[in-house]
Design a protein around this motif. Structure first.
Motif, short mmCIF file in Angstrom:
data_model
loop_
_atom_site.label_atom_id
_atom_site.label_comp_id
_atom_site.label_asym_id
_atom_site.label_seq_id
_atom_site.Cartn_x
_atom_site.Cartn_y
_atom_site.Cartn_z
N PRO A 89 0.80 -1.23 0.00
CA PRO A 89 0.00 0.00 0.00
C PRO A 89 0.83 1.27 0.00
N ILE A 90 0.27 2.31 -0.59
CA ILE A 90 0.75 3.69 -0.44
C ILE A 90 -0.27 4.36 0.47
N GLY A 91 0.18 4.87 1.61
CA GLY A 91 -0.77 5.36 2.61
C GLY A 91 -1.54 4.19 3.19
N SER A 92 -2.79 4.41 3.55
CA SER A 92 -3.61 3.36 4.18
C SER A 92 -4.92 3.14 3.43
N PRO A 93 -4.85 2.57 2.23
CA PRO A 93 -6.09 2.28 1.51
C PRO A 93 -6.86 1.16 2.21
N ALA A 94 -8.20 1.16 2.07
CA ALA A 94 -9.05 0.09 2.59
C ALA A 94 -9.44 -0.81 1.42
N TYR A 95 -9.07 -2.09 1.49
CA TYR A 95 -9.29 -2.96 0.33
C TYR A 95 -9.44 -4.40 0.79
N ASP A 96 -9.97 -5.23 -0.11
CA ASP A 96 -10.10 -6.66 0.17
C ASP A 96 -10.09 -7.41 -1.16
N GLU A 97 -10.50 -8.66 -1.13
CA GLU A 97 -10.37 -9.50 -2.32
C GLU A 97 -11.25 -9.06 -3.49
N ASN A 98 -12.27 -8.26 -3.22
CA ASN A 98 -13.14 -7.84 -4.31
C ASN A 98 -12.69 -6.55 -5.00
N THR A 99 -11.61 -5.99 -4.49
CA THR A 99 -11.19 -4.69 -5.00
C THR A 99 -10.60 -4.80 -6.40
N ILE A 100 -10.93 -3.84 -7.25
CA ILE A 100 -10.34 -3.79 -8.59
C ILE A 100 -9.42 -2.58 -8.68
N LEU A 101 -8.19 -2.84 -9.12
CA LEU A 101 -7.19 -1.78 -9.21
C LEU A 101 -6.87 -1.50 -10.67
N ARG A 102 -6.35 -0.32 -10.89
CA ARG A 102 -6.02 0.16 -12.22
C ARG A 102 -4.54 0.53 -12.20
N SER A 103 -3.76 -0.03 -13.10
CA SER A 103 -2.33 0.29 -13.13
C SER A 103 -2.10 1.50 -14.01
N VAL A 104 -1.12 2.29 -13.65
CA VAL A 104 -0.78 3.47 -14.44
C VAL A 104 0.74 3.55 -14.54
N THR A 105 1.25 3.55 -15.76
CA THR A 105 2.68 3.76 -15.96
C THR A 105 2.84 4.94 -16.90
N ALA A 106 4.07 5.27 -17.21
CA ALA A 106 4.30 6.38 -18.13
C ALA A 106 3.68 6.06 -19.49
N GLU A 107 3.72 4.78 -19.86
CA GLU A 107 3.34 4.38 -21.21
C GLU A 107 1.83 4.21 -21.37
#
Lengths: 303, 303, 303
Positions: free
Chosen positions: A79-97
């Protein structure tokens, strides 16, 4: 800029350059219609952004970083900071590209999650919650209301502010490192010693949504009694409906200010959120209106 | 100065005056043969030491304190920093009057150790690991490689550095208190805003010994994304073999810099050690070479 | 001003304006009889207070805030700093309007106490221990000896001090936030780099009441060895009876100084108290005398 647009911008602590760029662009396009055109300071202060209106006596600190995640090795995430999450969470990746690739996450062990994916995402890639918003006339729900709603309120406020400073800060969610140098910079350059923290807080037994903005009398840190009395005195005199919060934990940019190298009074002014730090934070729009109104009155009346 | 000599100098946090004195002496004797003779700053900055080469744009922070122990009452000992030790550990006491007396330690209770001795050692005496070194062509093993190997690399680097600053810091192992004032001093005097941390890290599932220097993309603290991209961009462009590290814990002088009163970008550059903070840390010499090369390239190419 | 009077003034961290006002008044009334009339600095430094005598080379930091309590919702209370309390404790509420209302407290759950009262006390009200003092020729017992006894010693010292600075600080008990900006202010304005912390410590196996003042060689933080040697050298040379303390935990304004933005040497000088942070702290008057004498000798002899 809508609250939805603001909440959609990827900007976990350390990666605030996008939100800075977007706000800079927005301000340059719009500030000619504001009551006072601010001086914009953006160079040499890392990913922070300062707006100076007229002759400022008080600063609003409003963090624009969010919680998030870093990819470690083999798709594990931390984690960055203290996000609240569990197995149902959907994340989005972001890179320069590229951005927008989404992943469901899986629990590996206690407090150890990984991205479900057949390919290995590069170590160091940052992720944030996938954005799903629900809006109606009274309420807004989605990720990163903390503190993009504070940013939204501050930008609204900027339209009519005559004297004051608005500082958008980085790194608040992850241990700080902005206010610590911004406070000396502001104190030395503008001789300002008083601050308001524009940020989100949580609902509690005596702080309720829809009941107006929140003035925190203390959290983990304790503001100076004499300054708190000025704040509540001004709000009472101007018939602003507000809720007094007293907590023993939690902190904000006010805490970093408290420990900074210059004497600064500070007071947290916010709105109550449910689902704090989750992908479904929710806020009452009336409380944001109330916050905006209260901040403007305080900026005008704090001598 | 050999790595063995450097590792042998008693210098737990708070007692860095010996290593400072020895380095000052070494630098004064040798710097006339270096590519650029540095300006040496040593007064009024406690037990820290600053070397300024040419027109510096970037600072290398390299801590030279170590973990250690303080004698409490009745031969009980308490740690300085976080040394790794057990009942087989042999410690060496150092006072103003004498040094070299060694003691085996005994476990009294959980996390409570004492010196095995018939006489009572004076309260406040500091101790460090008794030095046993094993060297061969590829590897060096002994105590205090963290961070005397960083010092060794920095001194090598000093021989060819044309523009830059090398700062040897105290107190890194025990909660800091040097970078916090050195950063403002450097920022105000030299207008520098970017730093590299030259320090040791640990081996992990994706960071291996003998595979080159390590660039940390984050630990407990998170450097700025835009700065990390500059660093990795320069290393890639110059075909430097390096390993990317991503950790959720651990910190360095970079963390103190992050929280300092001036805006400083920072990035941890190191070599992987096994047996971290024990009396038998071990490092691959190839990784130190790689670190030295990478730091020189970064110092030359960071604008 | 008597020790009893000093201990009776309500002043938990954040609410130091009363003690500041009372001390300012006392100093203005009495300082014309002192050996040197100090320059009094009180503006723009929040609730802190600075006395400058002659040409100062060393600063005494002496915190005058205390632990205490904040009323949360429905008469629940949360601590300010780390007070020691239980179900038998009696607290006194203090607001702008009135003071002196006392409450017994009740345990609701583990570490969760509330005021026993039929009416709801306003959220944000601060409380301190109800004051009961026991005095005899050798000993003084009551709340807030930590650190009002330090203040008492410092005010006595002020009567004869020729060159030096005495700084009364706020917020020491609750995470700091004063020394962090006072140190840069003092360093920049007076070019001072050395400090003594005048504060209370606890009795331990080798630090006993009635055996003289205490010099701490370390607590959670570690002062610089070379500075400690100066301190103990001066005390030995002047035949001052003192006790050496070595602890692995606990901190003082010295810790905040250690982490401040300027280079400051510091050493804790105190007296041993029993019942630390309770409503019945107890101190030996001989130790306070010894502390006063030692501080004066140190202020005169530290170059």
């Amino acid at each position: 800029m809508t609250l939805k647009e603001l909440c959609s911008i990827h900007g976990p602590s350390g990666s605030e350059w996008r939100i800075k760029k977007i706000l800079l662009n927005y301000i340059q396009k719009n500030c000619s219609t504001w009551a006072v055109k601010p001086v914009v300071l953006s160079e040499g202060i890392k990913d922070n952004l300062i707006l100076v209106f007229g002759k400022p006596r008080t600063v609003i600190f409003c963090h624009y970083d969010t919680t998030g995640f870093t990819v470690r090795y083999n798709n594990r995430i931390i984690p960055i900071g203290s996000p609240a999450y569990d197995e149902n969470t959907i994340l989005r990746s972001v890179t320069a590209e590229h951005s927008g690739k989404t992943y469901r996450i899986r629990k590996e062990e206690e407090q150890d999650y990984s991205l479900i994916s057949k390919t290995i995402t590069e170590a160091g890639t940052t992720l944030s919650f996938d954005c799903k918003f629900i809006e109606n006339k009274t309420r807004f729900t989605g990720p990163y209301i903390d503190n993009r709603a504070g940013v939204w309120v501050s930008l609204k406020l900027a339209e009519t502010l005559r004297n004051g400073m608005i500082v958008f800060t980085a790194y608040e969610e992850h241990g700080g490192g902005s206010v610590e140098f911004l406070a000396p910079y502001i104190y030395n350059k503008y001789h300002i010693q008083q601050a308001l923290i524009c940020d989100m807080t949580w609902e509690s037994e005596c702080v309720k949504q829809g009941k107006g903005m929140v003035v925190s009398l203390r959290d983990k840190y304790i503001p100076r009694e004499t300054y708190l009395r000025q704040i509540t005195g001004i709000l009472n005199k101007n018939n602003v409906l507000f809720q007094k919060e007293v907590e023993g934990s939690g902190a904000s940019d006010g805490g970093y200010l408290q420990k900074s190298a210059v004497p600064f009074d500070w007071c947290f002014c916010g709105a109550a959120v449910t689902g704090m730090h989750s992908s479904a934070e929710s806020v009452h729009l009336k409380d944001l209106e109330s916050l905006q109104k209260a901040l403007l009155i305080l900026m005008e009346n704090l001598k």
